[in-house]
Design a protein around this motif. Structure first.
Motif, mmCIF file in Angstrom:
data_model
loop_
_atom_site.group_PDB
_atom_site.id
_atom_site.type_symbol
_atom_site.label_atom_id
_atom_site.label_comp_id
_atom_site.label_asym_id
_atom_site.label_seq_id
_atom_site.Cartn_x
_atom_site.Cartn_y
_atom_site.Cartn_z
ATOM 1 N N ALA A 143 -0.139 2.020 -7.904
ATOM 2 C CA ALA A 143 -1.180 1.687 -6.929
ATOM 3 C C ALA A 143 -0.939 0.308 -6.331
ATOM 4 C CB ALA A 143 -2.557 1.759 -7.592
ATOM 5 N N GLU A 144 -0.550 -0.650 -7.163
ATOM 6 C CA GLU A 144 -0.201 -1.982 -6.640
ATOM 7 C C GLU A 144 0.971 -1.898 -5.671
ATOM 8 O OE1 GLU A 144 -1.369 -5.089 -10.236
ATOM 9 O OE2 GLU A 144 0.712 -4.620 -9.829
ATOM 10 N N ASP A 199 -0.224 -0.658 -2.328
ATOM 11 C CA ASP A 199 -0.881 -1.740 -1.582
ATOM 12 C C ASP A 199 0.154 -2.648 -0.917
ATOM 13 O OD1 ASP A 199 -3.237 -0.702 -2.507
ATOM 14 O OD2 ASP A 199 -3.794 -2.426 -3.746
ATOM 15 N N SER A 229 -7.594 4.081 0.196
ATOM 16 C CA SER A 229 -7.842 4.212 1.634
ATOM 17 C C SER A 229 -6.859 5.170 2.288
ATOM 18 C CB SER A 229 -7.772 2.837 2.312
ATOM 19 O OG SER A 229 -6.439 2.342 2.345
ATOM 20 N N THR A 269 6.269 -4.382 -9.438
ATOM 21 C CA THR A 269 4.825 -4.528 -9.643
ATOM 22 C C THR A 269 4.472 -4.003 -11.034
ATOM 23 O OG1 THR A 269 4.296 -2.329 -8.767
ATOM 24 C CG2 THR A 269 4.441 -4.143 -7.173
ATOM 25 N N GLN A 326 -13.917 1.617 3.253
ATOM 26 C CA GLN A 326 -12.478 1.725 3.005
ATOM 27 C C GLN A 326 -11.713 0.736 3.886
ATOM 28 O OE1 GLN A 326 -11.098 3.790 0.708
ATOM 29 N NE2 GLN A 326 -13.080 4.641 0.104
ATOM 30 N N VAL A 327 -10.467 0.460 3.495
ATOM 31 C CA VAL A 327 -9.592 -0.361 4.333
ATOM 32 C C VAL A 327 -9.446 0.337 5.691
ATOM 33 C CG1 VAL A 327 -7.249 -1.264 4.601
ATOM 34 C CG2 VAL A 327 -8.369 -1.322 2.361
ATOM 35 N N MET A 355 0.929 -3.344 3.150
ATOM 36 C CA MET A 355 0.953 -4.705 3.682
ATOM 37 C C MET A 355 2.298 -5.012 4.333
ATOM 38 S SD MET A 355 0.352 -8.309 1.630
ATOM 39 C CE MET A 355 -1.071 -7.641 0.768
ATOM 40 N N THR A 405 -6.802 2.031 -6.284
ATOM 41 C CA THR A 405 -7.155 0.655 -5.933
ATOM 42 C C THR A 405 -7.756 0.648 -4.533
ATOM 43 O OG1 THR A 405 -4.937 0.254 -5.070
ATOM 44 C CG2 THR A 405 -5.341 -0.349 -7.369
ATOM 45 N N TYR A 406 -8.307 -0.492 -4.146
ATOM 46 C CA TYR A 406 -9.026 -0.575 -2.872
ATOM 47 C C TYR A 406 -8.138 -0.172 -1.697
ATOM 48 C CZ TYR A 406 -12.676 -2.383 0.237
ATOM 49 O OH TYR A 406 -13.676 -2.513 1.169
ATOM 50 N N GLY A 407 -6.881 -0.625 -1.729
ATOM 51 C CA GLY A 407 -5.973 -0.264 -0.643
ATOM 52 C C GLY A 407 -5.436 1.139 -0.777
ATOM 53 N N ALA A 408 -5.003 1.528 -1.994
ATOM 54 C CA ALA A 408 -4.372 2.836 -2.190
ATOM 55 C C ALA A 408 -5.323 3.983 -1.940
ATOM 56 C CB ALA A 408 -3.785 2.920 -3.600
#
Length: 447
Positions: free
Chosen positions: A125-126, A129, A160, A121, A173-174, A133, A155-158
């Motif tokens: 953070a990516e 995520d 969370s 990646t 949050q997720v 997943m 990031t939005y997922g990390a």
């Protein structure tokens, strides 16, 4: 205004640099400025950096842990230059040998009992995520357990699964994430020991999840949370409980990996466990943007029918640097250096604790070291203002380090692996003078 090597105009005026950043950076990128007067870095070499006024500082943070083998390491520069001259980028829909070689070499560092694969990646953070997943896809379950005081990214997922309040935004949050108490042996809510924290993990699973887990995500040493090592036996117990509920075990070695603890290349190796998924970044590219998810093949293959694409993931320049970083760590015996020099540094920090009452705790492994400041040692009251003062003074005395933790009362040190024995005394002297400055300031304030 001066030209850089490319012929482009570059200003080194302190005021102009600050003004341009404040004028043209978005609020989301200009907010994270730890020093009262912004620190402007002009160049680096090994474990040292120079600011725009040519003041030399010892980089005890490795530019946020990204510099692993040293600034401007000649072998890294050569590897990067050689690849740039041939091909700057090859998207992953086409093939190039360098990323494939690097994936093979990373897989070879993992336990031979499993078949490992790699997904590159652009950042940690990516990679977090993707790991989340992957765990949910592989298990068919949704519930994830994370630890309080953890940091996995913004990031939005990390975020969370991040348990540090400064990095949790006031947005939805997720879902399906629960937090268990971190086994902090200094400040943890259950005091010292391992079993009380494993018992809390049991309660977290039983009361806040469906009982069917996708996984658990843990930093073997909590980094931004203030250098909190997982005590012996915790990872083993947490892994057993997670797998018993159908979940996978994710280790975030973004900060602790690549020999930072001085014990082995990966921190988990000293804990007697094997993850199902491991996340890497920061030191992997010695400052070049790169991250990776290393996973057991049977886990990763569950996403074979999922199209997941990172434009710059597996960039051949970044991977060429990553390959060279691995070789340098081995050739220069840098893990052993982190153990030896880190032990000496830790001893010196303990000695400082005896001299300065504001130091409540000193902890760490290898080159992951921390000083926690308190205004009352018995009550362990966080000394946030005092930490900010010492943090600023340490820069004046020639150090770059981090002010971290949920209460911003921890001085965090994670230097490049090339920090030497010759640097230890200057570091300790600079810290000693910084704490002495604090005591003088307090004395003046009371008079």
């Amino acid at each position: 205004m001066k030209e850089d090597a490319s012929g482009l105009d570059v200003t080194w005026s302190t005021e102009e640099i600050i003004d341009k950043r404040n004028r043209f950076f978005a609020a989301t990128q200009r907010a994270f400025v730890p020093y009262e007067k912004p620190l402007i870095i002009k160049r680096g070499k090994g474990q040292y950096v120079w600011d725009e006024q040519d003041n030399r500082l010892i980089d005890l943070l490795g530019m946020n842990l990204c510099i692993s083998v040293g600034h401007a390491h000649p072998r890294v520069v050569a590897a990067m230059t050689s690849q740039v001259e041939q091909l700057t980028h090859c998207t992953t829909m086409f093939y190039h040998p360098v990323p494939a070689h690097f994936a093979e070499e990373l897989a070879a560092t993992m336990p031979a009992s499993c078949d490992w694969v790699v997904h590159f990646t652009n950042s940690g953070a990516e990679a977090i995520d993707l790991a989340l997943m992957m765990a949910r896809t592989a298990t068919g379950n949704h519930d994830i357990i994370a630890l309080r005081n953890s940091y996995h990214g913004a990031t939005y997922g990390a975020q969370s699964v991040t348990g540090v309040g400064n990095f949790r935004h006031n947005i939805g949050q997720v879902p399906n994430v629960s937090f268990a108490a971190e086994p902090d042996q200094y400040r943890g809510i259950f005091g010292e020991g391992v079993q009380p924290y494993l018992d809390d993990l049991d309660r977290t699973i039983n009361y806040t999840t469906s009982g069917q887990l996708a996984g658990i995500i843990i930093e073997p040493v909590q980094g931004y949370g203030g250098i909190i090592p997982m005590p012996e036996g915790y990872l083993k117990g947490a892994f057993e409980r997670t797998r018993a509920r159908g979940g996978l075990c994710i280790l975030d070695e973004v900060q602790s990996g690549f020999g930072k603890t001085g014990e082995s290349l990966w921190c988990f190796e000293s804990q007697g466990v094997v993850p199902d998924i491991m996340v890497l970044a920061k030191g992997i590219g010695n400052g070049i943007p790169l991250g990776a998810v290393v996973a057991k093949r049977e886990v990763a293959e569950t996403m074979a029918d999922k199209f997941l694409f990172h434009t710059y993931g597996a960039n051949p320049v970044a991977c060429a640097v990553g390959r060279e970083v691995l070789k340098i760590i081995e050739d220069e015996d840098l893990v052993a250096n982190a153990k030896k020099v880190g032990a000496k540094l830790g001893e010196g920090l303990k000695a400082l604790q005896q001299r300065h009452e504001v130091i409540g705790d000193v902890r760490g492994r290898g080159f992951m070291q921390a000083i926690e400041l308190v205004s009352d040692r018995e009550a362990k009251t966080p000394a946030s203002a005092e930490t900010a003062f010492v943090f600023e003074r340490s820069r004046a005395h020639g150090l770059v380090l981090s002010k971290s933790g949920n209460f911003k009362n921890v001085l965090r040190m994670v230097p490049p692996l090339c920090l030497s024995m010759d640097d230890v005394e200057p570091v300790l002297d600079a810290l000693d003078r910084s704490f002495t400055d604090l005591e003088k300031s307090n004395s003046i304030g009371r008079s």
